[in-house]
Design a protein around this motif. Structure first.
Motif, PDB file in Angstrom:
ATOM      1  N   ALA A 174     -17.541 -37.340 -60.146  1.00 14.00           N
ATOM      2  CA  ALA A 174     -17.112 -36.792 -58.745  1.00 14.00           C
ATOM      3  C   ALA A 174     -17.846 -37.899 -57.600  1.00 14.00           C
ATOM      4  CB  ALA A 174     -18.336 -35.494 -58.720  1.00 14.00           C
ATOM      5  N   VAL A 175     -18.859 -38.457 -57.713  1.00 12.48           N
ATOM      6  CA  VAL A 175     -19.489 -39.662 -56.960  1.00 12.48           C
ATOM      7  C   VAL A 175     -17.766 -40.673 -56.826  1.00 12.48           C
ATOM      8  CG1 VAL A 175     -21.328 -41.364 -56.632  1.00 12.48           C
ATOM      9  CG2 VAL A 175     -21.416 -38.668 -57.583  1.00 12.48           C
ATOM     10  N   GLU A 176     -17.665 -40.806 -58.308  1.00  9.81           N
ATOM     11  CA  GLU A 176     -16.580 -41.729 -58.009  1.00  9.81           C
ATOM     12  C   GLU A 176     -15.637 -41.246 -56.578  1.00  9.81           C
ATOM     13  OE1 GLU A 176     -14.797 -44.676 -61.269  1.00  9.81           O
ATOM     14  OE2 GLU A 176     -14.128 -42.716 -61.082  1.00  9.81           O
ATOM     15  N   HIS A 177     -15.084 -40.392 -57.045  1.00 10.93           N
ATOM     16  CA  HIS A 177     -13.911 -39.836 -55.944  1.00 10.93           C
ATOM     17  C   HIS A 177     -14.358 -40.350 -54.522  1.00 10.93           C
ATOM     18  CE1 HIS A 177     -11.215 -37.089 -53.828  1.00 10.93           C
ATOM     19  NE2 HIS A 177     -11.973 -36.521 -53.499  1.00 10.93           N
ATOM     20  N   LEU A 178     -15.493 -39.964 -54.110  1.00  5.28           N
ATOM     21  CA  LEU A 178     -16.352 -39.795 -52.887  1.00  5.28           C
ATOM     22  C   LEU A 178     -16.446 -41.406 -52.627  1.00  5.28           C
ATOM     23  CD1 LEU A 178     -19.501 -37.588 -52.703  1.00  5.28           C
ATOM     24  CD2 LEU A 178     -17.872 -37.639 -51.615  1.00  5.28           C
ATOM     25  N   ILE A 179     -16.736 -42.494 -53.903  1.00  8.17           N
ATOM     26  CA  ILE A 179     -16.179 -43.920 -52.862  1.00  8.17           C
ATOM     27  C   ILE A 179     -15.359 -43.852 -53.176  1.00  8.17           C
ATOM     28  CG2 ILE A 179     -17.086 -46.355 -54.496  1.00  8.17           C
ATOM     29  CD1 ILE A 179     -19.368 -44.963 -56.125  1.00  8.17           C
ATOM     30  N   LYS A 180     -14.261 -43.798 -53.773  1.00  8.32           N
ATOM     31  CA  LYS A 180     -13.033 -44.013 -53.430  1.00  8.32           C
ATOM     32  C   LYS A 180     -12.106 -43.522 -52.607  1.00  8.32           C
ATOM     33  CE  LYS A 180     -11.374 -44.146 -58.446  1.00  8.32           C
ATOM     34  NZ  LYS A 180     -10.693 -43.947 -59.430  1.00  8.32           N
ATOM     35  N   THR A 181     -13.177 -42.940 -51.740  1.00 11.06           N
ATOM     36  CA  THR A 181     -12.028 -42.460 -50.576  1.00 11.06           C
ATOM     37  C   THR A 181     -12.617 -42.359 -49.576  1.00 11.06           C
ATOM     38  OG1 THR A 181     -13.343 -39.752 -50.320  1.00 11.06           O
ATOM     39  CG2 THR A 181     -11.303 -38.975 -51.391  1.00 11.06           C
ATOM     40  N   GLY A 182     -13.599 -43.946 -49.971  1.00  3.88           N
ATOM     41  CA  GLY A 182     -14.345 -44.650 -48.290  1.00  3.88           C
ATOM     42  C   GLY A 182     -15.881 -44.461 -48.326  1.00  3.88           C
ATOM     43  N   ARG A 183     -15.992 -43.153 -49.600  1.00  3.26           N
ATOM     44  CA  ARG A 183     -17.766 -43.141 -48.703  1.00  3.26           C
ATOM     45  C   ARG A 183     -18.581 -44.182 -49.386  1.00  3.26           C
ATOM     46  NH1 ARG A 183     -16.947 -38.660 -45.207  1.00  3.26           N
ATOM     47  NH2 ARG A 183     -14.902 -38.032 -45.938  1.00  3.26           N
ATOM     48  N   LYS A 184     -19.639 -44.471 -48.700  1.00  2.00           N
ATOM     49  CA  LYS A 184     -20.791 -46.064 -49.660  1.00  2.00           C
ATOM     50  C   LYS A 184     -22.161 -45.109 -49.014  1.00  2.00           C
ATOM     51  CE  LYS A 184     -17.494 -49.544 -48.272  1.00  2.00           C
ATOM     52  NZ  LYS A 184     -17.041 -49.852 -49.687  1.00  2.00           N
ATOM     53  N   ARG A 185     -22.570 -44.381 -48.296  1.00  2.00           N
ATOM     54  CA  ARG A 185     -23.923 -44.058 -48.209  1.00  2.00           C
ATOM     55  C   ARG A 185     -23.679 -42.436 -48.093  1.00  2.00           C
ATOM     56  NH1 ARG A 185     -28.571 -44.798 -45.826  1.00  2.00           N
ATOM     57  NH2 ARG A 185     -29.860 -43.878 -44.598  1.00  2.00           N
ATOM     58  N   ILE A 186     -23.727 -41.941 -50.132  1.00  2.00           N
ATOM     59  CA  ILE A 186     -24.160 -41.058 -50.536  1.00  2.00           C
ATOM     60  C   ILE A 186     -24.912 -40.503 -51.189  1.00  2.00           C
ATOM     61  CG2 ILE A 186     -22.549 -39.902 -52.570  1.00  2.00           C
ATOM     62  CD1 ILE A 186     -21.163 -41.876 -52.634  1.00  2.00           C
ATOM     63  N   ALA A 187     -25.982 -39.239 -50.833  1.00  2.00           N
ATOM     64  CA  ALA A 187     -27.101 -38.609 -50.820  1.00  2.00           C
ATOM     65  C   ALA A 187     -26.788 -37.860 -52.069  1.00  2.00           C
ATOM     66  CB  ALA A 187     -27.845 -38.222 -50.076  1.00  2.00           C
ATOM     67  N   PHE A 188     -27.531 -37.408 -52.592  1.00  2.00           N
ATOM     68  CA  PHE A 188     -28.301 -36.414 -54.144  1.00  2.00           C
ATOM     69  C   PHE A 188     -28.837 -35.060 -53.977  1.00  2.00           C
ATOM     70  CE2 PHE A 188     -30.077 -35.270 -57.870  1.00  2.00           C
ATOM     71  CZ  PHE A 188     -29.286 -35.463 -58.248  1.00  2.00           C
ATOM     72  N   VAL A 189     -28.192 -34.035 -54.436  1.00  2.00           N
ATOM     73  CA  VAL A 189     -28.716 -32.969 -53.574  1.00  2.00           C
ATOM     74  C   VAL A 189     -29.339 -32.448 -55.609  1.00  2.00           C
ATOM     75  CG1 VAL A 189     -29.641 -30.645 -52.863  1.00  2.00           C
ATOM     76  CG2 VAL A 189     -28.877 -32.732 -51.312  1.00  2.00           C
ATOM     77  N   GLY A 190     -30.371 -32.358 -55.578  1.00  2.00           N
ATOM     78  CA  GLY A 190     -30.172 -31.667 -57.907  1.00  2.00           C
ATOM     79  C   GLY A 190     -32.043 -30.544 -57.451  1.00  2.00           C
ATOM     80  N   GLY A 191     -31.559 -30.411 -58.980  1.00  2.00           N
ATOM     81  CA  GLY A 191     -32.131 -29.555 -59.415  1.00  2.00           C
ATOM     82  C   GLY A 191     -33.711 -29.934 -59.516  1.00  2.00           C
ATOM     83  N   ILE A 192     -34.659 -29.538 -60.414  1.00  2.00           N
ATOM     84  CA  ILE A 192     -36.367 -29.824 -60.886  1.00  2.00           C
ATOM     85  C   ILE A 192     -35.888 -30.534 -62.135  1.00  2.00           C
ATOM     86  CG2 ILE A 192     -37.465 -27.896 -60.442  1.00  2.00           C
ATOM     87  CD1 ILE A 192     -36.987 -26.976 -62.721  1.00  2.00           C
ATOM     88  N   LYS A 193     -36.810 -31.851 -62.248  1.00  2.00           N
ATOM     89  CA  LYS A 193     -36.487 -33.321 -62.754  1.00  2.00           C
ATOM     90  C   LYS A 193     -36.766 -32.774 -63.983  1.00  2.00           C
ATOM     91  CE  LYS A 193     -38.021 -36.563 -59.399  1.00  2.00           C
ATOM     92  NZ  LYS A 193     -38.860 -37.760 -59.180  1.00  2.00           N
ATOM     93  N   GLU A 194     -37.045 -32.041 -64.436  1.00  2.00           N
ATOM     94  CA  GLU A 194     -37.331 -31.255 -65.529  1.00  2.00           C
ATOM     95  C   GLU A 194     -36.619 -30.993 -67.109  1.00  2.00           C
ATOM     96  OE1 GLU A 194     -41.590 -31.680 -64.272  1.00  2.00           O
ATOM     97  OE2 GLU A 194     -39.577 -30.445 -63.424  1.00  2.00           O
ATOM     98  N   LYS A 195     -35.484 -30.446 -65.915  1.00  2.00           N
ATOM     99  CA  LYS A 195     -34.084 -29.642 -66.684  1.00  2.00           C
ATOM    100  C   LYS A 195     -33.436 -30.859 -66.920  1.00  2.00           C
ATOM    101  CE  LYS A 195     -31.410 -25.922 -66.417  1.00  2.00           C
ATOM    102  NZ  LYS A 195     -31.289 -24.375 -65.203  1.00  2.00           N
ATOM    103  N   LYS A 196     -32.875 -30.794 -68.537  1.00  2.00           N
ATOM    104  CA  LYS A 196     -32.076 -31.378 -68.272  1.00  2.00           C
ATOM    105  C   LYS A 196     -30.735 -31.847 -68.427  1.00  2.00           C
ATOM    106  CE  LYS A 196     -30.812 -34.117 -72.115  1.00  2.00           C
ATOM    107  NZ  LYS A 196     -29.114 -34.241 -72.077  1.00  2.00           N
ATOM    108  N   VAL A 197     -30.209 -30.637 -67.812  1.00  2.00           N
ATOM    109  CA  VAL A 197     -28.670 -30.600 -67.222  1.00  2.00           C
ATOM    110  C   VAL A 197     -29.094 -31.724 -65.567  1.00  2.00           C
ATOM    111  CG1 VAL A 197     -28.094 -28.691 -67.792  1.00  2.00           C
ATOM    112  CG2 VAL A 197     -29.250 -28.807 -65.533  1.00  2.00           C
ATOM    113  N   PHE A 198     -30.168 -31.579 -64.442  1.00  2.00           N
ATOM    114  CA  PHE A 198     -30.179 -32.153 -63.831  1.00  2.00           C
ATOM    115  C   PHE A 198     -30.542 -33.160 -63.731  1.00  2.00           C
ATOM    116  CE2 PHE A 198     -31.712 -27.751 -61.606  1.00  2.00           C
ATOM    117  CZ  PHE A 198     -30.215 -27.515 -61.679  1.00  2.00           C
TER     118      PHE A 198
END
Length: 341
Positions: A174-198
């Motif tokens: 997903a992030v590589e797709h954003l980069i390939k479309t010219g995006r360089k300042r990419i933010a991350f929104v995730g869940g609680i740090k303790e959860k393995k999937v996040f």
């Protein structure tokens, strides 16, 4: 006046035969004459007899019920997984009993203990983010109860099948797709740090950024702490409202985070995707109908439910082996491109 439940002895008394004969007749035992079996069935139906499932399971050792424990009821992902479990289970003459751990290790353990008492033939479980030790699950397996784990699995558990997706690889794509479309300042929104999937989805984000030599800025990273949707909305709103410099893309770890992000961006006057591109994770229906529609990593939630049910039912027909981790199934994800990118 409350009507008393009809029992085997009531049918036996009515027909003047033994309770054992009634029981054998209802079980279609060939030792009972066909004429007697027919009389018993007709009388039972006329009297409104309902078999006692608990008593039946005590004698047979089977309930034909699968216990399912999920962290929360209001998460679309878990709803879809449960739909898949129920679909496959019913095709194979099983029913499911669902309970929620409410994102609590203690409730998870209590639910397991309840199921251990013979209510179910086997257990499907998605561990909570609080689950740091798996001794309670190993104890269940040690008692010969089949177990399948899915989604948030922090460590391999011998004797249990595992079903999951490769969250880090999916996020990387997903992030590589954003980069390939010219995006360089990419933010991350995730869940609680303790959860393995996040944790894994954050790792995929970091790996993609580093592989493409794009600086990772702490100010562009949000790990939501809340488990309540209302507060998740507040956290995302505050995060985006207080950024010193705005991103040109945002990768979010769930559909819900993605939709809340897009809602906030539109309220703030940003154009999607012209000003900011957004990708969600899940693809559970709402992203497609939102305007603009949301690009997502599609995870096969319904298929995951079918697979965990399939693996559990397969275990029912295998010899008990508490020391052997039978199967690890990794399901494929797909990047579904829509208007938000």
């Amino acid at each position: 006046m409350k009507k008393r439940r009809v029992k085997l002895e009531d049918i036996a008394r009515k027909l003047n035969i033994s309770i054992a004969t009634v029981s054998r007749a209802l079980d279609k035992n060939p030792r009972v004459k066909p004429s007697t079996r027919e009389k018993v069935f007709k009388t039972a139906e006329a009297m409104g007899y309902m078999p006692n499932q608990i008593a039946k399971s005590l004698s047979s050792g089977k309930t034909n019920i699968i216990g399912v424990i999920i962290p929360r009821y209001d998460e679309p992902f878990f709803i879809e997984v449960c739909r898949g479990i129920d679909h496959y289970a019913r095709e194979h003459n099983y029913k499911i009993l669902i309970s929620s751990s409410r994102n609590s290790f203690e409730f998870e353990r209590e639910n397991l203990i309840s199921y251990e008492r013979g209510i179910v033939d086997g257990i499907i479980l998605s561990p909570t983010h609080e689950t740091e030790t798996f001794t309670h699950i190993r104890s269940i397996i040690g008692k010969g109860i089949p177990v399948v784990l899915f989604d948030n699995i922090k460590e391999e558990v011998s004797g249990a099948d595992h079903v999951l997706i490769e969250d880090d690889k999916a996020s990387y794509e997903a992030v590589e797709h954003l980069i390939k479309t010219g995006r360089k300042r990419i933010a991350f929104v995730g869940g609680i740090k303790e959860k393995k999937v996040f944790q894994d989805r954050f790792k995929g984000y970091l790996d993609a950024m580093q592989a493409n030599q794009i600086e990772v800025l702490d100010e562009l990273i949000l790990h939501c702490k809340s488990l309540d949707r209302e507060f998740e909305d507040t956290e995302i709103n505050e995060f985006l409202s207080n950024l010193p410099e705005f991103p040109d893309a945002i990768f979010t770890c769930t559909d819900n985070y993605g939709l809340l992000t897009m809602k906030t961006l539109l309220k703030m006057g940003y154009r999607i995707p012209d000003d900011v591109a957004v990708i969600g994770f899940g693809d559970l229906g709402l992203g497609e109908v939102f305007v603009p529609s949301m690009t997502c990593i599609a995870q096969p939630s319904f298929e995951m439910g079918q697979k965990v049910a399939e693996l559990l039912i397969q275990q029912f027909n295998e010899p008990v082996d508490k020391n052997h981790r039978k199967k690890v199934v990794k399901l494929k994800t797909e990047l579904v491109l829509r208007d938000s990118t």
